[in-house]
Design an enzyme around this catalytic site. Structure first.
Site: not given
Ligand code: FDA
Length: 321
Positions: A147, A197
């Site tokens: 991570d 990732r």
């Molecule tokens: P965004 O936050 O813009 O959300 C897009 C859409 O996704 C929202 O409109 C909603 O529909 C849905 N959504 C997003 N978050 C949601 C929630 N909490 N509950 C419900 N719906 C939600 N970060 C980091 O800094 N270091 C790391 O090592 C990791 N590792 C990691 C692994 C994996 C497999 C994932 C999926 C994510 C991470 N992250 C992470 C977290 C990542 O940086 C980020 O904060 C979250 O994935 C939210 O970003 P989105 O890309 O989903 O977009």
């Protein structure tokens, strides 16, 4: 007066992050009988057998899994050793359950939970602990992904990645599109055998290192996606953002990628229908499954990302608690 000028969603986000550091509130929520039921949506249980059970349910619905033993910022060598041992125990249980073959279920590690912040020796302690986990993963026939934490640890984490890859070339890492440096990091890591990732990033970062506007973070994500999908490595597209999933699908087709040369990833409990839709369409879909006693801080960060989830949580406490 000052509050009146702030974006309400930012105020709510900061309030929830404040809740995550409030020990009294933490203890009240942890003791509430209903909490364990509610956290189930986002956390795969507290013990390794809970994690194996949740992983089995996901694998049965055609999803791959990466498991994270919750805990971070360890300032105690015994705690870092406890985290390492929890992973060793988990990998043994996963292998016994037949879940690790071909990396169906792998593990994700936070170096701060393995001792990276333990003063001068921190990096060496975290590296030694990570090595023990990589060896156990190799024995079980699966992989490990590091991570990424806040920007002050990026260089150290990438240097640990280089060290680990000398012995286990399948070790992967996370890159965060909110950092200005990430496009270049993607270029450096888009090579044969390299598992990356890509996520947006979740830590509060200063403007000196990260895009302050969400739109710029999304644009950077697309640029990074292009580099990774056109490169020779194995991209892991970690986002719940429907537009980015769609763009990634188009870019993967344009780069003539076979379905087993990249994968989508989402967090446990977030957009589960979309996870099933992607898996049913023939693409690889992996779910990040956190588990362990330290679920409270993780849960509050997910609430802060999307305060609507807080309503779900509080309603559960009010109706069942
Ligand atoms: P965004 O936050 O813009 O959300 C897009 C859409 O996704 C929202 O409109 C909603 O529909 C849905 N959504 C997003 N978050 C949601 C929630 N909490 N509950 C419900 N719906 C939600 N970060 C980091 O800094 N270091 C790391 O090592 C990791 N590792 C990691 C692994 C994996 C497999 C994932 C999926 C994510 C991470 N992250 C992470 C977290 C990542 O940086 C980020 O904060 C979250 O994935 C939210 O970003 P989105 O890309 O989903 O977009």
């Amino acid at each position: 007066m000052v509050l009146a000028n702030l974006d309400p969603s930012q105020v709510l986000r900061q309030t929830i992050l404040g809740m995550s550091r409030n020990d009294q509130l933490r203890s009240a929520i942890e003791k509430a009988p209903v909490s364990r039921d509610i956290v189930k949506r986002f956390v795969g249980g507290v013990s390794s057998s809970d994690a194996v059970r949740t992983a089995t349910e996901l694998v049965d619905t055609r999803r791959l899994v990466t498991i994270d033993y919750l805990g971070e910022d360890t300032l105690d060598p015994a705690q870092a050793a406890h985290t390492r041992d929890a992973y060793l125990d988990l990998l043994e249980h996963l292998a016994e359950a037949g879940l690790t073959a071909d990396g169906t279920v792998e593990v994700s590690l936070k170096l701060s939970a393995l001792g990276q912040a333990l003063g001068r020796d921190g990096n060496r302690i975290a590296l030694d602990n990570a090595r023990a986990i990589c060896q156990a993963a190799a024995n079980a026939g699966t992989t490990v992904t590091l991570d990424m934490e806040d920007h002050t640890t990026t260089d150290l984490t990438l240097s640990v990645l280089r060290d680990l890859r000398q012995d286990w070339p399948w070790v992967g890492a996370v890159l965060q599109s909110y950092l200005y440096r990430t496009e270049q990091d993607c270029r450096d890591l888009a090579h044969e055998g390299s598992r990356v990732r890509l996520c947006k990033g979740t830590y509060k970062e200063p403007e000196s290192v990260a895009f302050p506007d969400k739109l710029d973070v999304d644009r950077s994500y697309v640029r990074c996606l292009k580099i990774l999908l056109e490169g020779a490595g194995y991209p892991m597209i970690a986002t719940h953002d429907p537009r980015l999933v769609e763009i990634a699908t188009v870019l993967a087709a344009k780069a003539q990628r076979a379905p087993d040369t990249y994968e989508f990833q989402m967090l446990l409990g977030i957009r589960p229908e979309e996870q099933l839709r992607i898996a049913a369409g023939g693409a690889r879909m992996r779910v990040y499954l956190p588990y362990g006693e330290e679920w409270y801080g993780y849960l509050m960060r997910r609430m802060a990302e999307r305060p609507q989830n807080l309503g779900f949580f509080l309603r559960g406490l009010a109706t069942k608690g």
